[in-house]
Design an enzyme around this catalytic site. Sequence first.
Site, PDB file in Angstrom:
ATOM      1  N   PRO A  33      -5.801 -51.891   8.604  1.00  0.00           N
ATOM      2  CA  PRO A  33      -6.722 -51.913   9.739  1.00  0.00           C
ATOM      3  C   PRO A  33      -6.797 -50.609  10.543  1.00  0.00           C
ATOM      4  O   PRO A  33      -7.564 -50.531  11.489  1.00  0.00           O
ATOM      5  CB  PRO A  33      -6.155 -53.059  10.606  1.00  0.00           C
ATOM      6  N   ALA A  35      -3.802 -48.366  11.427  1.00  0.00           N
ATOM      7  CA  ALA A  35      -2.632 -47.909  12.201  1.00  0.00           C
ATOM      8  C   ALA A  35      -2.153 -46.517  11.769  1.00  0.00           C
ATOM      9  O   ALA A  35      -1.816 -45.685  12.615  1.00  0.00           O
ATOM     10  CB  ALA A  35      -1.500 -48.923  12.093  1.00  0.00           C
ATOM     11  N   TRP A  36      -2.130 -46.263  10.469  1.00  0.00           N
ATOM     12  CA  TRP A  36      -1.716 -44.924  10.019  1.00  0.00           C
ATOM     13  C   TRP A  36      -2.725 -43.893  10.533  1.00  0.00           C
ATOM     14  O   TRP A  36      -2.357 -42.803  10.934  1.00  0.00           O
ATOM     15  CB  TRP A  36      -1.613 -44.858   8.483  1.00  0.00           C
ATOM     16  N   ASP A  62     -11.146 -47.458   2.838  1.00  0.00           N
ATOM     17  CA  ASP A  62     -10.580 -48.751   2.407  1.00  0.00           C
ATOM     18  C   ASP A  62     -11.661 -49.586   1.722  1.00  0.00           C
ATOM     19  O   ASP A  62     -12.856 -49.387   1.937  1.00  0.00           O
ATOM     20  CB  ASP A  62     -10.012 -49.529   3.600  1.00  0.00           C
ATOM     21  N   ASP A  79     -13.878 -47.653  -2.812  1.00  0.00           N
ATOM     22  CA  ASP A  79     -12.689 -47.681  -3.663  1.00  0.00           C
ATOM     23  C   ASP A  79     -12.216 -46.249  -3.904  1.00  0.00           C
ATOM     24  O   ASP A  79     -12.946 -45.437  -4.463  1.00  0.00           O
ATOM     25  CB  ASP A  79     -13.072 -48.356  -4.991  1.00  0.00           C
ATOM     26  N   ASP A 104      -1.131 -45.668   1.913  1.00  0.00           N
ATOM     27  CA  ASP A 104      -0.333 -46.873   2.129  1.00  0.00           C
ATOM     28  C   ASP A 104      -1.025 -48.019   1.384  1.00  0.00           C
ATOM     29  O   ASP A 104      -0.825 -49.180   1.686  1.00  0.00           O
ATOM     30  CB  ASP A 104      -0.262 -47.152   3.639  1.00  0.00           C
ATOM     31  N   LYS A 144       2.723 -44.882  -0.962  1.00  0.00           N
ATOM     32  CA  LYS A 144       3.571 -46.072  -1.110  1.00  0.00           C
ATOM     33  C   LYS A 144       3.569 -46.523  -2.564  1.00  0.00           C
ATOM     34  O   LYS A 144       2.548 -46.466  -3.239  1.00  0.00           O
ATOM     35  CB  LYS A 144       3.003 -47.200  -0.249  1.00  0.00           C
TER      36      LYS A 144
END
Length: 190
Positions: A33, A35-36, A62, A79, A104, A144
């Site tokens: 959403p 945050a990063w 995203d 994508d 992430d 990640k």
Amino acid sequence: NYRCRSAFKLREIDDQYRLLSPGLSVIDCGAAPGAWSQVAVQRVNSAGERPDVPRGSVIGIDLLYIAPLEGAHFLCNQDITHPATHAELQRLLPQAYADVILSDMAPNASGLRELDHERLVSMCLSLLELADRVLRPGGSLVCKYWDGALAHKLRDGLARVFRDVKTVKPKASRKDSSELYFLARTFRRT
Ligand code: SAM
């Protein structure tokens, strides 16, 4: 007032390794959403809150919708593994280059640990193509991954084009999860 507690993982990584500084240009992959991106906006000064230091830029991507954030440009419903997205990013980046790629990203968990691991590794491998296209020499990448049999393949891929690759596990990441981050620094184009 972060949108998600994952912000603390990036803050921790960045407090230790200092990847984000005012004026840099950042791509945040799997940004919803947001945050990063909030952390990145603060640290590269892309909202211009600190007039005394250079102003950077943050582009988040995203598959999902991401609510607007001052200082960030979001590409929603896109994508990151598609070459068309890479081309669009290149058009949006100041001088067509990024200094830092953050990821992430995670696929929707199937519950099958090995399958999820493989899917995430292949998504991360596509970041190498993105880096090849838009990352500035000397730039860095954080991604990640979920640990498993193919992690070495991702590490090797990163090590071919970055001088220094290490695994980091932020304290804010749950100990019982297989979630880890590769931190790859000093990109050199091949
Ligand atoms: N870092 C985010 C934050 O701090 O708000 C949280 C990211 S969340 C753990 C993972 C995100 O990756 C999801 O929103 C998901 O939609 C996104 N994602 C998964 N596959 C993707 C893809 N191929 N392209 C872009 N985003 C993707």
